[in-house]
Design an enzyme around this catalytic site. Structure first.
Site: not given
Ligand code: UDX
Ligand code: ADP
Length: 468
Positions: A136, A177-178, A233, A288-289
């Site tokens: 990313t 990558e997603f 992003l 990522c987020f």
């Molecule tokens: C994320 C994106 O989903 C993915 O598309 C991107 O490529 C990378 O970033 P990831 O960080 O691996 O993936 O996990 P994700 O399942 O998205 O969860 C991220 C965070 O949000 C975790 O801490 C999870 O516990 C939290 N989360 C997720 C919540 O608190 N509530 C939800 O409903 C979903």
């Protein structure tokens, strides 16, 4: 492969993105040779380990693919230069954390690893090479990579090294990558879409051909470079925004007597809203987020869009607020002080089914509790003791951090259990045994709202569930 001239793929970076992505490409494209290279010796040794429990990344389904492909058409090594020189296509999957100092510190991504990869590619690649951005990256990074690849200084270096075939040229493609950790293999095998951004059709088609070995053509979206970089992003920003939205509502539920799971269900059945990503919790973690939103904020500020920047920054602020709110609540319920108290922390990874701890909410919540004088006793089914301790290196008196290999052991003598990761096994623990060995009153703080509150109450626990 439609294009018979493409034989070798190199991926720089054997991390959470590079490792699983290349494994799935190798699995679906047996006629290609995929070399995953990394400067980190320990990580490569772990990828090559005969003991599959020692693979550096835990992902359901990954082990099976590694067993089938490793040593056949999938290779992990530290031979960065050699693999670059043989490659027709090079994926850059290196780390891009938020900058800690200098211009843009705290917001912009640190691109030093991307830059050094681009310099290595410029130096060692031969013939025409398609360079794919997989990590990313901030919008317009392709510009930086392009200028490094085309720099005359690098080419002079090549002449000096006397490499025969100097007819080199490059195209840049963005192919974000997603995948989400914990479901990486499934996400890679059955993606919602594959996004390919580029400037020339030859390169876009080449990457598209690879994916068409297992992905329907209709799911492959092609755009220009900048749309592709920006979409990654924005995609993460929208997902994170939903989490901050539902978490902000969890606080209103607690104040009013509404139940967050009921509210999430009620709004999620509106097909315009949708039911996914409405799970309340201690805030989003992962690599990522936060990084991507801060990149977006930086980009907005750069273009003078300060109101837009403030809007997106709130998503991160609410996330931090939720974590602080949870620690304050724990302290308040334990009579306002944690000194001489032992608290068990269940779960250290940023979500279930991964051993990744980057930006895990457990880290901030734990640091807040340690600062109040608590002794913390951790249990996580997949995160190692070394990894847990490393997150507190600069913060804490080590005597106050204990790591256990069972949930029961972690709870011994504890005043409270704080559940921070939604590992399914926490629903199947022997909670009666756990209750017996805790100090009373014994608390359970369920920050993921997934345990059976009534069952725990019947055993004798005092229970706090987020948003209820
Ligand atoms: C994320 C994106 O989903 C993915 O598309 C991107 O490529 C990378 O970033 P990831 O960080 O691996 O993936 O996990 P994700 O399942 O998205 O969860 C991220 C965070 O949000 C975790 O801490 C999870 O516990 C939290 N989360 C997720 C919540 O608190 N509530 C939800 O409903 C979903
Ligand atoms: P991600 O989650 O984006 O995959 P990771 O930190 O898990 O990030 O993995 C990135 C990997 O890239 C690390 O293992 C790191 O050692 C590797 N890396 C960084 N720079 C280079 C480089 N110039 N050459 C080879 N590998 C690199």
């Amino acid at each position: 492969m439609k294009n018979k001239f493409i034989k070798n793929i190199c991926c720089i970076g054997a991390g959470y993105v590079g490792g699983p992505t290349m494994s799935v490409i190798a699995f679906n494209c047996p006629e290609l040779r995929v070399d995953v290279v990394d400067i980190n010796k320990e990580r490569i040794e772990a990828w090559n380990s005969e003991d599959f429990s020692k693979l550096p990344i835990f992902e359901p389904g990954l082990e099976d693919i590694i067993k089938k492909c490793r040593g056949v058409n999938l290779f992990f090594s530290n031979n960065v230069e050699e693999s670059i020189s043989k490659a027709d296509i090079i994926f850059i999957s290196v780390n891009t954390p938020t900058k800690k100092k200098g211009i843009g510190a705290g917001f912009a991504s640190d691109l030093k690893w991307v830059e050094s990869s681009a310099r290595q590619i410029a130096k060692f690649a031969r013939n025409h090479t398609v360079v794919v951005e997989k990590s990313t990256l901030p919008v317009k990074t392709a510009e930086t990579i392009k200028s490094i690849l085309n720099s005359s200084e690098q080419n002079e270096g090549i002449n000096k090294m006397n490499i025969q075939n100097n007819q080199k040229s490059f195209s840049i493609v963005s192919n974000p990558e997603f995948l989400a950790e914990g479901t990486a293999i499934n996400d890679l095998q059955k993606p919602d879409r594959v996004l390919i951004g580029g400037e020339d059709h030859y390169s876009i088609d080449l990457i598209s051909d690879i994916y068409q070995n297992w992905v329907d053509k209709e799911k492959i979206i092609t755009t220009n470079l900048w749309s592709s970089e920006l979409s990654k992003l924005v995609s993460n920003a929208f997902l994170a925004q939903r989490i901050s939205s539902i978490n902000s509502i969890s606080a209103i539920c607690e104040a009013t007597g509404a139940n967050i799971n009921e509210v999430a269900k009620a709004i999620g059945t509106d097909t315009r809203i949708g039911s996914k990503f409405l799970q309340p919790g201690p805030g989003f973690g992962g690599s990522c987020f936060k990084k991507d939103i801060l990149n977006l904020v930086y980009l907005c500020k750069f273009y003078g869009l300060n109101e837009v920047a403030d809007y997106w920054e709130q998503v991160v602020d609410i996330n931090q607020w939720q974590q602080n709110r949870i620690s304050s609540l724990v302290i308040r319920n334990l009579f306002g002080t944690l000194s001489n108290k032992k608290l068990a922390v269940y779960g250290f990874s940023f979500k279930a089914n991964t051993n990744d701890t980057r930006e895990s909410p457990s880290i901030n919540v734990s640091i807040n509790l340690l600062q109040e004088g608590a002794k913390l006793s951790f249990y996580d089914p997949k995160v190692s003791e070394k990894q847990i301790l490393s997150e507190f290196e600069n913060n804490i008196n080590e005597k106050n951090v204990l790591v256990n290999n069972t949930a029961l052991k972690a709870a011994e003598g504890a005043d409270a259990i704080i559940v921070l990761t939604e590992w399914e096994e926490f629903n199947h623990l022997d909670w009666e045994d756990i209750f017996k060995i805790m100090r009373k009153p014994a608390w359970v703080f369920d920050t993921r709202v997934f345990l059976d509150k009534q069952y725990l109450k019947n055993i004798g626990f005092k229970v706090w569930s987020l948003g209820t």
